[in-house]
Design a protein around this motif. Sequence first.
Motif, PDB file in Angstrom:
ATOM      1  N   ARG A   1       1.869  16.825   1.275  1.00 19.35           N
ATOM      2  CA  ARG A   1       1.038  16.259   0.172  1.00 19.35           C
ATOM      3  C   ARG A   1       0.509  15.073   0.859  1.00 19.35           C
ATOM      4  N   VAL A   2      -0.658  14.901   0.498  1.00 22.57           N
ATOM      5  CA  VAL A   2      -1.256  13.396   0.735  1.00 22.57           C
ATOM      6  C   VAL A   2      -0.773  12.317  -0.120  1.00 22.57           C
ATOM      7  N   SER A   3      -0.297  11.440   0.824  1.00 28.11           N
ATOM      8  CA  SER A   3       0.467  10.325   0.255  1.00 28.11           C
ATOM      9  C   SER A   3      -0.461   9.149  -0.115  1.00 28.11           C
ATOM     10  N   HIS A   4      -1.388   8.695   0.772  1.00 29.22           N
ATOM     11  CA  HIS A   4      -2.087   7.518   0.852  1.00 29.22           C
ATOM     12  C   HIS A   4      -3.102   7.671   1.685  1.00 29.22           C
ATOM     13  N   SER A   5      -4.342   6.583   1.263  1.00 29.46           N
ATOM     14  CA  SER A   5      -5.267   6.336   2.252  1.00 29.46           C
ATOM     15  C   SER A   5      -5.409   4.841   2.457  1.00 29.46           C
ATOM     16  N   VAL A   6      -5.554   4.441   3.586  1.00 25.94           N
ATOM     17  CA  VAL A   6      -5.502   3.081   4.012  1.00 25.94           C
ATOM     18  C   VAL A   6      -6.722   2.650   4.786  1.00 25.94           C
ATOM     19  N   GLN A   7      -7.340   1.405   4.477  1.00 27.95           N
ATOM     20  CA  GLN A   7      -8.344   0.753   5.215  1.00 27.95           C
ATOM     21  C   GLN A   7      -7.951   0.603   6.619  1.00 27.95           C
ATOM     22  N   LEU A   8      -8.815   0.711   7.503  1.00 33.16           N
ATOM     23  CA  LEU A   8      -8.693   0.206   8.876  1.00 33.16           C
ATOM     24  C   LEU A   8      -9.544  -1.050   9.363  1.00 33.16           C
ATOM     25  N   GLU A   9      -9.104  -1.825  10.141  1.00 33.83           N
ATOM     26  CA  GLU A   9      -9.690  -3.102  10.371  1.00 33.83           C
ATOM     27  C   GLU A   9     -10.802  -3.049  11.278  1.00 33.83           C
ATOM     28  N   ASN A  10     -10.588  -2.036  12.457  1.00 37.87           N
ATOM     29  CA  ASN A  10     -11.463  -2.242  13.560  1.00 37.87           C
ATOM     30  C   ASN A  10     -11.931  -0.645  14.045  1.00 37.87           C
ATOM     31  N   PRO A  11     -12.448   0.000  13.059  1.00 36.21           N
ATOM     32  CA  PRO A  11     -13.098   1.332  13.184  1.00 36.21           C
ATOM     33  C   PRO A  11     -14.136   1.403  14.079  1.00 36.21           C
ATOM     34  N   ARG A  12     -14.437   2.549  14.793  1.00 34.26           N
ATOM     35  CA  ARG A  12     -15.662   2.868  15.265  1.00 34.26           C
ATOM     36  C   ARG A  12     -16.986   2.658  14.330  1.00 34.26           C
ATOM     37  N   MET A  13     -17.976   2.546  14.947  1.00 32.06           N
ATOM     38  CA  MET A  13     -19.015   2.414  13.935  1.00 32.06           C
ATOM     39  C   MET A  13     -19.424   3.663  13.159  1.00 32.06           C
TER      40      MET A  13
ATOM     41  N   ASP B   1     -17.245   5.636  12.180  1.00 31.38           N
ATOM     42  CA  ASP B   1     -16.298   6.500  11.413  1.00 31.38           C
ATOM     43  C   ASP B   1     -16.260   5.513   9.962  1.00 31.38           C
ATOM     44  N   ASP B   2     -15.703   6.317   8.900  1.00 31.51           N
ATOM     45  CA  ASP B   2     -15.739   5.607   7.655  1.00 31.51           C
ATOM     46  C   ASP B   2     -14.809   4.487   7.246  1.00 31.51           C
ATOM     47  N   GLY B   3     -13.888   4.078   8.422  1.00 34.18           N
ATOM     48  CA  GLY B   3     -12.849   3.170   8.184  1.00 34.18           C
ATOM     49  C   GLY B   3     -11.872   3.291   7.319  1.00 34.18           C
ATOM     50  N   VAL B   4     -11.564   4.685   7.112  1.00 37.14           N
ATOM     51  CA  VAL B   4     -10.407   4.965   5.964  1.00 37.14           C
ATOM     52  C   VAL B   4      -9.422   5.999   6.825  1.00 37.14           C
ATOM     53  N   LEU B   5      -8.276   5.828   7.032  1.00 33.47           N
ATOM     54  CA  LEU B   5      -7.358   6.643   7.579  1.00 33.47           C
ATOM     55  C   LEU B   5      -6.234   7.232   6.579  1.00 33.47           C
ATOM     56  N   THR B   6      -6.380   8.668   6.365  1.00 29.04           N
ATOM     57  CA  THR B   6      -5.522   9.303   5.380  1.00 29.04           C
ATOM     58  C   THR B   6      -4.276   9.752   6.138  1.00 29.04           C
ATOM     59  N   VAL B   7      -3.237   9.626   5.341  1.00 31.16           N
ATOM     60  CA  VAL B   7      -1.871   9.784   5.809  1.00 31.16           C
ATOM     61  C   VAL B   7      -1.236  11.011   5.069  1.00 31.16           C
ATOM     62  N   PHE B   8      -0.197  11.519   5.415  1.00 29.08           N
ATOM     63  CA  PHE B   8       0.559  12.607   4.723  1.00 29.08           C
ATOM     64  C   PHE B   8       1.927  12.588   5.087  1.00 29.08           C
ATOM     65  N   SER B   9       2.772  13.151   4.240  1.00 29.08           N
ATOM     66  CA  SER B   9       4.354  13.412   4.426  1.00 29.08           C
ATOM     67  C   SER B   9       4.527  14.836   4.604  1.00 29.08           C
ATOM     68  N   ASN B  10       5.229  15.426   5.472  1.00 31.47           N
ATOM     69  CA  ASN B  10       5.705  16.713   5.660  1.00 31.47           C
ATOM     70  C   ASN B  10       6.918  17.185   4.926  1.00 31.47           C
ATOM     71  N   GLY B  11       7.816  16.235   4.651  1.00 31.96           N
ATOM     72  CA  GLY B  11       8.820  16.518   3.835  1.00 31.96           C
ATOM     73  C   GLY B  11       8.741  16.987   2.468  1.00 31.96           C
ATOM     74  N   SER B  12       9.954  17.795   2.188  1.00 28.77           N
ATOM     75  CA  SER B  12       9.771  18.129   0.593  1.00 28.77           C
ATOM     76  C   SER B  12      11.199  17.832  -0.141  1.00 28.77           C
ATOM     77  N   TYR B  13      11.271  17.603  -1.039  1.00 26.51           N
ATOM     78  CA  TYR B  13      12.618  16.881  -1.748  1.00 26.51           C
ATOM     79  C   TYR B  13      12.746  17.382  -3.196  1.00 26.51           C
ATOM     80  N   SER B  14      13.660  17.981  -3.569  1.00 30.91           N
ATOM     81  CA  SER B  14      13.700  18.371  -4.840  1.00 30.91           C
ATOM     82  C   SER B  14      14.997  17.643  -5.602  1.00 30.91           C
TER      83      SER B  14
END
Length: 468
Positions: free
Chosen positions: A303-315, A317-330
Amino acid sequence: MRWIYSAIFALTIIVFLTGSIIPPLTLQTEAAILVEQTTGRVLYERNMHRRMYPASMTKLLTALVVLDYLHPDDVLVVGSEIRNMPSGYTTGVHQEGEHITVRMLLKSLLIRSANESARVLALNTIQVRNSRFNLHYLDDAKPVFASLMNDKARELGTLDSRFTNPYGLHDTRHFTTAYDLALVARAFMNVPLLAEIVGMHSFEGDGLEGRDPEGAFVQRFSWTNTNQMLPDAPHGHPFVTGMRTGYTTPAGECFAASAYSNGLGLITIVFDSAGPGRWQDTRRLLDFGFANFAFRDVAGGGRVSHSVQLENPRMEDDGVLTVFSNGSYSALLSAEEIASLERIVTYDALLLVPPEGDESDDAISLRIPLGGISEGDIVGLVSYRINGETVYTTNLYAAHAVFERTFDTDMDFFIARFLGALFSREAVPYWFGSLGWLFGIVSMWIAVTISRRARNYGRWRSMPRGRY
């Protein structure tokens, strides 16, 4: 009247947020417990640690001990151990010399609640365990079997129980608690054979299950389960899957039940509930459990958990990093716990750019390290909390690669942009226009060159020639 409307409004908000109002349970029982089968979580209890007499619910533990030493297909011969049953405990199910399998004795024990079956099983269990001793009398075997029962109970985690006989004969030294018996019941229902037996409405068959060895004395049986809460029984509940009744005058009406619906398994224990109260109390406990608790997916894998802004991305790039978690828990949650569920995202301190003033998620940004962040790199953690308590934590991974901005990446960007524009489809008209201009310039240069040469040639021709 205004306060009445305010109270109604507040009540409506509570219902909306929690999903339901959990009503107080009205029970007749002296002690009771409701637990979830797989997790063992206590969902409701009344005097769950009070010492009570278990009566025939004892047979749940007896069956577990028996299967530690005997195989269901073993054939036993009923002996004199069935004689001299205490007053009120005789069922007349077996006869001396009868051949019967362990599986059939367990059915007799758990469906018919035959006390003689408990005696036969107990004596033969001790004979197998203590094969070097010649224990052929129940009086010799009973204390040894009781010690096995107590050992098994402690192994299951019981806190305040003691057993002195295999069938629940009243004894002031034979006691347990709702909590302890729930532990036994959970272990019992984890044995497929035992779970199958207590789920039977009735049984008809012979003691050797169709086998007919020469000279064997085999009886045929027809039994009806004493559990009246199985589906289609007189007090049937649609989700009940089995378990065991119990009754003695000191113990009162007792009942251990199991039920399953929509992925949720419940265990109930009810002690000393008068008349039909044990069925009614069990129904209230089960309905309470199914109405107010369920397994919920707290963290789904990938599940995609969050998107975070980047301070110094290449010109580029859109300046956003998408992060996700692999674990599952019920988790088994109530409606109130679902409403309190929080997700907390924490990034690696070496990557995190401290926010200036605003600490909201939108103000968070990450610094790309030298060499960049590769796809799958761990960049932080995501934690899930219920009522402020962390219940699950897993890693956050980068969903794609990102690189820091440098002079070289800027040059690469501009060169790539120039070349891309130069050879794009939109540049074709400009290419033709440029070629037209070039053709015109070349043509004019050729014309001027020819004209100049022609003039020079004319001058040369017109010059006087003499002898030198």
